[in-house]
Design a protein around this motif. Structure first.
Motif, mmCIF file in Angstrom:
data_model
loop_
_atom_site.group_PDB
_atom_site.id
_atom_site.type_symbol
_atom_site.label_atom_id
_atom_site.label_comp_id
_atom_site.label_asym_id
_atom_site.label_seq_id
_atom_site.Cartn_x
_atom_site.Cartn_y
_atom_site.Cartn_z
ATOM 1 N N ASP A 218 0.811 -1.026 0.190
ATOM 2 C CA ASP A 218 -0.007 0.023 -0.108
ATOM 3 C C ASP A 218 0.808 1.322 -0.293
ATOM 4 O OD1 ASP A 218 0.653 -1.265 2.647
ATOM 5 O OD2 ASP A 218 -0.515 0.528 3.639
ATOM 6 N N LYS A 222 1.133 4.321 -3.027
ATOM 7 C CA LYS A 222 0.855 5.573 -2.748
ATOM 8 C C LYS A 222 1.955 6.229 -3.000
ATOM 9 C CE LYS A 222 -2.697 4.567 1.030
ATOM 10 N NZ LYS A 222 -2.699 4.485 2.326
ATOM 11 N N THR A 223 3.065 5.708 -2.703
ATOM 12 C CA THR A 223 4.351 6.625 -2.940
ATOM 13 C C THR A 223 4.457 6.658 -4.556
ATOM 14 O OG1 THR A 223 5.622 5.766 -1.184
ATOM 15 C CG2 THR A 223 7.019 6.578 -2.911
ATOM 16 N N ASP A 225 2.171 6.685 -6.791
ATOM 17 C CA ASP A 225 1.160 7.686 -7.380
ATOM 18 C C ASP A 225 1.458 9.058 -6.972
ATOM 19 O OD1 ASP A 225 -1.287 7.886 -8.696
ATOM 20 O OD2 ASP A 225 -2.548 7.956 -6.764
ATOM 21 N N ARG A 226 2.193 9.381 -5.707
ATOM 22 C CA ARG A 226 2.297 10.845 -5.485
ATOM 23 C C ARG A 226 3.641 11.278 -6.587
ATOM 24 N NH1 ARG A 226 1.784 12.574 0.061
ATOM 25 N NH2 ARG A 226 3.593 13.947 -0.776
ATOM 26 N N HIS A 259 -7.206 -0.956 0.568
ATOM 27 C CA HIS A 259 -6.492 0.037 1.314
ATOM 28 C C HIS A 259 -6.844 1.405 0.833
ATOM 29 C CE1 HIS A 259 -3.471 -2.064 3.748
ATOM 30 N NE2 HIS A 259 -3.706 -3.097 2.888
ATOM 31 N N ILE A 261 -7.113 2.352 -2.269
ATOM 32 C CA ILE A 261 -6.190 3.023 -3.427
ATOM 33 C C ILE A 261 -6.961 2.503 -4.614
ATOM 34 C CG2 ILE A 261 -3.889 3.031 -4.629
ATOM 35 C CD1 ILE A 261 -3.054 1.763 -1.839
ATOM 36 N N VAL A 340 4.744 8.012 3.648
ATOM 37 C CA VAL A 340 4.839 8.266 2.228
ATOM 38 C C VAL A 340 5.424 9.289 1.761
ATOM 39 C CG1 VAL A 340 3.267 8.758 0.279
ATOM 40 C CG2 VAL A 340 2.787 6.815 1.657
#
Length: 393
Positions: A218, A222-223, A225-226, A259, A261, A340
């Motif tokens: 997860d 998230k990392t 995507d950022r 999660h 996402i 993140v």
């Protein structure tokens, strides 16, 4: 010196600990140590004995479910070892749940030789983990029947001291074949990317291992995507399966949805899923940066494999583990609390400053060769073996 090793999972039912055990066996063999294996009976492959890479192997059903099967396997193993009494200098157990600890204690008596155990995962076969387990009340004292314990990290060694383990405790990390895990020149790297159907001229951030909660998948997504907000062509390379599933895409979709996402990210054209590879080296050699947001590890050998490939590594800071591998930011980055924001800040710096990434990657490679090569790790094990058996070094 002649040694007998026990490990539950063995080829073709291999895990990370299996590969670590074989790498160590090869390094010990180069130093004149004979190594034989007894393994758990997970299939028919080793029931009648055989060899793997020149190492004798035989299986017994001593830990698989079924009381009658366990008892019969234990009795067969006892007979097998008693017939070999006095033939081995040391009995080495890889991993220490309660059955392994019991086996180590009894095997030492049957063989009449010192015994030792290598811990493999924090909270599982470290003393605190054994104490919490169902059979902990009688299994924990078996730690003190061992002549020696190898902790892969300073954190594991500290747990042994906290629980007053009586045997010798030595910190020895896992080793990596630094002649196999090597950086590639730019031209070879480009050719390898083409052969794996990866973009040749785009930045690649890689992760290796199974996918799931423990491994921080997860956090990984998230990392990534950022980071796409500032590095829109960033590729994410996933080397491994989702918890061993063959239907990896469907499993990953479900995981991301749990999660919060967007599961569509799993099918984004910039996400590349290799599935399980026979060796992760080709995947690592394609990458520019290695990311490892795992929430629990005994050691995490894939980190030093990435280092040996010359990759700058950005990892979750696991207490008593990560500090041993990356003592300073000169050789790799540790992110506090798996944040993140922390991953994003460091990765942006690495992807926008090629000189920094190159310098850290080169230093990581040098550290892997000096401290984590199979040769250096095997030499430390042999010294420990000599201490346990009373041989001169």
């Amino acid at each position: 010196m002649r040694t007998l090793h026990y490990i539950a999972s063995f080829f073709p039912y291999d895990r990370g600990a299996t590969h670590s055990a074989i790498r160590l066996a090869r390094g010990l063999r180069e130093r004149g140590v004979e190594v034989e294996f007894i393994v758990e009976d997970l299939g028919p492959e080793w029931r009648d004995g055989g060899t793997y890479d020149g190492f004798p192997v035989r299986s017994f059903p001593v830990t698989n479910p079924g009381k009658k099967r366990k008892l019969n396997g234990f009795l067969s193993l006892r007979r097998y070892l008693r017939e070999r009494r006095g033939q081995y200098d040391l009995f080495h157990v890889h991993g220490g749940p309660y059955m392994n600890l019991l086996l180590a204690w009894r095997a030492g008596k049957w063989l009449n030789c010192p015994t030792m155990m290598k811990m493999t995962l924090d909270g599982w076969d470290t003393p605190d983990g054994v104490a919490k387990a169902r059979h902990g009340w009688w299994a924990l004292p078996l730690f003190n029947r061992l002549d020696g314990v190898v902790a892969m990290t300073s954190g594991q060694a500290e747990k042994c001291r906290a629980w007053n383990i009586k045997g010798r405790v030595e910190v020895i990390p896992n080793g990596v074949d630094t002649d196999h895990f090597i950086p590639l020149p730019a031209s070879e790297k480009a050719s390898l990317r083409q052969s794996m159907h990866l973009p040749v001229d785009r930045p690649i951030m890689a992760y290796a291992g199974y996918l799931g909660d423990v491994k921080g998948t997860d956090i990984l997504f998230k990392t990534w995507d950022r980071l796409r907000q500032t590095i829109p062509d960033l590729q994410l390379l996933l080397i491994g399966n989702y918890m061993g599933d063959t239907n990896m895409s469907a499993s990953l979709d479900a995981f991301l949805e749990r999660h919060g996402i967007d599961p569509a990210l799993a099918r984004h054209p910039s996400v590349h899923q290799t599935g399980k590879l026979d060796s992760v080296v080709r995947g690592l050699q394609c990458a520019d940066v290695f990311v490892f947001p795992s929430r629990q590890e005994g050691f995490g050998t894939v980190q030093i494999e990435a280092m040996a490939c010359g990759l700058p590594c950005v990892v979750n800071d696991l207490p008593g583990v990560s500090c041993d591998i990356y003592p300073t930011e000169e050789v790799g980055y540790r992110i506090t609390d798996n944040r993140v924001e922390g991953f994003v800040a460091v990765l942006e710096k690495l992807f926008t400053s090629p000189d920094t990434a190159r310098r850290v990657g080169q230093a990581a490679r040098e550290r892997a060769v000096q401290h984590f090569s199979v040769a250096s790790v095997a030499a430390r094990y042999l010294e420990f073996y000599n201490q346990l058996t009373g041989r001169s070094t």
